[in-house]
Scaffold this motif. Structure first.
Motif, short mmCIF file in Angstrom:
data_model
loop_
_atom_site.label_atom_id
_atom_site.label_comp_id
_atom_site.label_asym_id
_atom_site.label_seq_id
_atom_site.Cartn_x
_atom_site.Cartn_y
_atom_site.Cartn_z
N LEU A 72 7.69 12.96 -2.96
CA LEU A 72 7.60 12.69 -1.44
C LEU A 72 6.39 13.45 -0.94
CD1 LEU A 72 8.97 11.94 1.18
CD2 LEU A 72 10.40 14.18 0.91
N GLY A 73 6.01 14.59 -1.30
CA GLY A 73 4.95 15.17 -1.16
C GLY A 73 3.58 14.41 -1.17
N SER A 74 3.51 13.97 -2.44
CA SER A 74 2.33 13.04 -2.68
C SER A 74 2.45 11.73 -2.01
CB SER A 74 2.18 12.66 -4.33
OG SER A 74 1.42 11.41 -4.63
N GLY A 75 3.48 11.21 -1.67
CA GLY A 75 3.63 9.94 -0.89
C GLY A 75 3.21 10.27 0.50
N VAL A 76 3.56 11.46 0.99
CA VAL A 76 3.40 11.76 2.60
C VAL A 76 2.00 12.11 2.59
CG1 VAL A 76 3.45 13.71 4.10
CG2 VAL A 76 5.72 12.83 3.01
N VAL A 77 1.31 12.47 1.64
CA VAL A 77 -0.34 12.67 1.91
C VAL A 77 -0.67 11.20 1.82
CG1 VAL A 77 -2.15 13.45 0.73
CG2 VAL A 77 -0.28 15.07 0.76
N LEU A 78 -0.33 10.20 0.94
CA LEU A 78 -1.13 8.92 0.84
C LEU A 78 -0.78 8.29 2.15
CD1 LEU A 78 -0.22 7.90 -2.71
CD2 LEU A 78 -2.33 8.80 -2.03
N SER A 79 0.35 8.37 2.60
CA SER A 79 0.60 7.48 3.79
C SER A 79 -0.02 8.28 5.00
CB SER A 79 2.31 7.80 3.99
OG SER A 79 3.08 7.06 3.21
N PHE A 80 -0.06 9.35 5.38
CA PHE A 80 -0.74 10.01 6.20
C PHE A 80 -2.30 9.69 6.32
CE2 PHE A 80 -3.24 13.49 8.40
CZ PHE A 80 -2.76 13.50 9.82
N ALA A 81 -2.98 9.75 4.96
CA ALA A 81 -4.47 9.09 4.88
C ALA A 81 -4.59 7.81 5.22
CB ALA A 81 -4.75 9.61 3.52
N ARG A 82 -3.79 7.05 4.77
CA ARG A 82 -3.68 5.45 5.14
C ARG A 82 -3.61 5.32 6.68
NH1 ARG A 82 -5.12 1.67 6.28
NH2 ARG A 82 -4.87 -0.36 5.61
N ALA A 83 -2.31 5.95 7.12
CA ALA A 83 -2.56 5.73 8.74
C ALA A 83 -3.67 6.23 9.33
CB ALA A 83 -1.24 6.51 9.06
N LEU A 84 -4.34 7.31 8.85
CA LEU A 84 -5.62 7.92 9.61
C LEU A 84 -6.64 6.96 9.54
CD1 LEU A 84 -6.39 10.78 11.07
CD2 LEU A 84 -7.39 11.52 8.99
N GLY A 85 -6.81 6.07 8.43
CA GLY A 85 -7.96 5.39 8.33
C GLY A 85 -7.84 3.97 8.80
N GLU A 86 -6.61 3.74 9.18
CA GLU A 86 -6.02 2.08 9.50
C GLU A 86 -6.96 1.72 10.73
OE1 GLU A 86 -4.94 -1.40 10.73
OE2 GLU A 86 -4.63 -0.13 8.61
#
Length: 255
Positions: free
Chosen positions: A180-194
């Motif tokens: 979950l920690g890894s997935g949250v980081v990836l999701s936040f980074a992807r959303a930030l660069g969308e």
């Protein structure tokens, strides 16, 4: 022998950033970054990325558990559909959201009739677009962790009389925490660069939907120095987020 392709791969990631640094005017960098439009875009990006990450967790965790544990027919097809945003061009996702929630979309018409509100070209549309493209990253991380861990502990808890919600809360969730920690980081980074889905579904309205990637695109047409400065800012923010959060996720994996 592996060093050669490894160095080439590293150069492919690092050298474009070096190119940005060589193109930037460091003397103008502070003044470019403190412009009201730049600060507004940064604030909106951080706020919407945080909200979309929360939405990814609330919706993606149950979805990942269902995909990993369910044995119903057609689950493999459902898994493919869920992962579709990973391979779709973001602009296609934006069009799909527009024709679903837009004024003429079948769900958008229902929302407009019931509330009088319109979803596209609002801040809510930015959050929806970011969630659409970012949630599969969380689902992939969690489903892989669950399938790798197996369901032995959950079955044991069930045989001891634990109810499904208790099994989920006391057994499944602890198993998910490292991923979950890894997935949250990836999701936040992807959303930030969308970018693609956002500009198609939400547009580029200052203080409303113009996030930092959209501001970079906007400035690239009128002031290249400003666009480069904002691009560097976006890179720094993404690196800081990953650097702060990723080690904690890895610590959970080691434990």
């Amino acid at each position: 022998m592996l060093w050669v392709p490894a160095v080439v791969a590293l150069a492919l990631v690092v050298l474009p950033v070096v190119g940005l640094l060589t193109r930037s005017d460091l003397t103008r960098l502070p003044s470019l970054l403190v412009r009201p439009s730049s600060l507004s875009a940064l604030r909106l990006s951080l706020e919407t990325a945080a909200l979309s990450t929360v939405a990814c967790v609330l919706l993606g965790v149950p979805l990942a558990v269902v995909l990993a544990r369910s044995r119903v027919p057609g689950i493999r097809f459902l898994r493919s559909v869920v992962l579709l945003p990973l391979v779709l061009p973001p602009v296609v996702g934006g069009l799909a959201l527009l024709y679903l929630l837009g004024r003429k979309g079948f769900l958008g018409e229902l929302i407009g009739w019931a509330t009088g509100a319109q979803v596209p070209f609002t801040t809510a549309a930015v959050v929806i677009a970011q969630t659409f493209v970012a949630m599969p990253f969380l689902v992939v991380s969690l489903e892989g962790a669950l399938r790798g861990a197996g369901d032995r502990y959950e079955r044991i808890a069930a045989t001891l009389g634990a109810r499904p919600w208790t099994v989920f809360r006391r057994v499944t969730l602890p198993l998910l925490l490292p991923a979950l920690g890894s997935g949250v980081v990836l999701s936040f980074a992807r959303a930030l660069g969308e970018f693609g889905a956002t500009i198609t579904f939400a547009g580029s309205l200052e203080d409303v939907t113009r996030t930092l990637p959209l501001e970079v695109y906007q400035q690239a047409e009128v002031d290249v120095d400003s666009a480069v400065a904002l691009a560097l800012l976006l890179i720094v923010v993404a690196v800081v987020v990953i650097a702060l959060a990723r080690p904690r996720a890895l610590e959970g994996v080691r434990s």
